[in-house]
Design an enzyme around this catalytic site. Structure first.
Site, PDB file in Angstrom:
ATOM      1  N   HIS A 134      -8.887  -4.062  -3.096  1.00 52.59           N
ATOM      2  CA  HIS A 134     -10.335  -3.947  -2.881  1.00 52.59           C
ATOM      3  C   HIS A 134     -11.094  -4.529  -4.079  1.00 52.59           C
ATOM      4  O   HIS A 134     -12.126  -5.181  -3.924  1.00 52.59           O
ATOM      5  CB  HIS A 134     -10.744  -2.473  -2.736  1.00 52.59           C
ATOM      6  CG  HIS A 134     -10.114  -1.779  -1.561  1.00 52.59           C
ATOM      7  ND1 HIS A 134      -9.165  -0.787  -1.701  1.00 52.59           N
ATOM      8  CD2 HIS A 134     -10.322  -1.922  -0.235  1.00 52.59           C
ATOM      9  CE1 HIS A 134      -8.818  -0.355  -0.506  1.00 52.59           C
ATOM     10  NE2 HIS A 134      -9.498  -1.027   0.404  1.00 52.59           N
ATOM     11  N   GLY A 140      -9.816  -8.793   2.993  1.00 52.77           N
ATOM     12  CA  GLY A 140      -8.493  -9.136   2.474  1.00 52.77           C
ATOM     13  C   GLY A 140      -7.620  -9.772   3.547  1.00 52.77           C
ATOM     14  O   GLY A 140      -7.678  -9.410   4.719  1.00 52.77           O
ATOM     15  N   ARG A 165      -2.619   3.022   2.448  1.00 52.82           N
ATOM     16  CA  ARG A 165      -1.574   3.844   3.087  1.00 52.82           C
ATOM     17  C   ARG A 165      -0.292   3.891   2.261  1.00 52.82           C
ATOM     18  O   ARG A 165       0.582   4.709   2.540  1.00 52.82           O
ATOM     19  CB  ARG A 165      -1.297   3.341   4.506  1.00 52.82           C
ATOM     20  CG  ARG A 165      -2.451   3.625   5.470  1.00 52.82           C
ATOM     21  CD  ARG A 165      -2.089   3.349   6.918  1.00 52.82           C
ATOM     22  NE  ARG A 165      -3.103   3.842   7.828  1.00 52.82           N
ATOM     23  CZ  ARG A 165      -4.094   3.113   8.353  1.00 52.82           C
ATOM     24  NH1 ARG A 165      -4.218   1.838   8.030  1.00 52.82           N
ATOM     25  NH2 ARG A 165      -4.969   3.657   9.192  1.00 52.82           N
TER      26      ARG A 165
END
Ligand code: PAF
Length: 300
Positions: free
Chosen positions: A37, A153, A193
């Site tokens: 990010h 992304g 995740r």
């Protein structure tokens, strides 16, 4: 950095920038920020003078059996990371703010007469309705922030392909920028995740970039262009790690996301796999410069 939670406050925070005709960049996220990010923020700062980041875990893009409730929410930490990396405005709406009424309209990909659709395969097939949820929230965020540029992304390759198509087909006046996948030193693609993985599972998950690397090597070093053969090479690497349950692995055209028979420059290999209870996705673009991380074992 200014943090705003309402649509009205976001509009007010951006008003001065708009009046000054500053170039605005939007980095939409669901939080649990990592270097992937933050690389989007770096890229945003290079192409705009005001950077807006949204953090919103979007319920529309999760099926009832998926991990909406468990999705990591680390707002205080995220806000500190965003501020330190140069985000100017952090938009953190609640679900009620984003969806005040039960929706009657959503943005969905078109299914053509021949059955093809940008969400017909891969993540779209594995997660029916997921991309309608993604496109709907991204459309709303693009309206709310009216950015000149929005950054996503490449790890979520099908997502960015669909968002690019939405911007083009629905005439959103925004440039969609794709930022390369950021990987850990061992080659694992960064993902919120990954936080679900135990240490053992994380080590097992390295078979995913290893398989992609083997496919890429088969194409570059061994000169293999048959997509079926290249895919078999990836599957053979994955078979060495039985803890990794492959959901799909294949080679596709980067624009249509349809499977292709011959691997050409710019094609993509896409994978989804479960390691324990964690579902991971990754991809690699068949271009000469691409290489998924320096894990020495990946060169096998
Ligand atoms: O990639 C994500 O984090 C999400 O899908 C996005 C683009 C922020 C939409 O909720």
């Amino acid at each position: 950095m200014e943090t705003v939670a309402s649509k009205a406050a976001l509009g007010a925070a951006l008003a001065a920038s708009r009046a000054r005709r500053e170039r605005i960049a939007l980095v939409p996220t669901m939080g649990a920020l990592h270097e992937g990010h933050l690389a989007l923020v770096d890229a945003a700062r290079r192409c705009a003078s005001r950077v807006v980041m949204s953090i919103f875990v979007n319920p529309l893009q999760f099926a009832p059996h998926e991990d909406f409730a468990a999705y990591p929410r680390t707002l205080d930490r995220d806000a500190a990371l965003a501020r330190d990396r140069g985000v100017d405005i952090l938009f953190t709406p609640s679900v009620a703010e984003m969806y005040p009424a039960a929706a009657r309209v959503a943005v969905t990909p078109v299914r053509r007469d021949d059955g093809s659709a940008l969400d017909a395969r891969w993540e779209g097939a594995a997660r029916p309705g997921h991309f309608a949820g993604v496109l709907t929230v991204v459309a709303k965020l693009l309206h709310l922030a009216s950015p000149d540029v929005a950054l996503f992304g490449r790890k979520d390759l099908q997502q960015v392909t669909l968002i690019r198509a939405m911007a083009r087909d629905l005439d959103f006046p925004v440039e969609i920028v794709t930022v390369p996948t950021v990987r850990a030193p061992d080659g694992l693609a960064l993902s919120s995740r990954n936080a679900y993985l135990s240490a053992a599972e994380r080590a097992q998950a390295l078979a995913i970039p290893r398989a992609l690397r083997a496919m890429h090597r088969a194409w570059t070093a061994d000169g293999r262009a048959d997509a079926g053969r290249v895919t078999e090479i990836g599957r053979a690497v994955l078979a060495e790690e039985p803890a990794v349950a492959v959901e799909y692995l294949g080679v596709a055209d980067a624009d249509t996301l349809e499977p292709i028979a011959t691997v050409a420059e710019g094609a993509v290999a896409m994978i989804a796999a479960r390691v324990g209870r964690t579902r991971l996705i990754d991809n690699i673009v068949f271009e000469r410069a691409e290489a998924p991380g320096p894990d020495p074992r990946m060169n096998r």
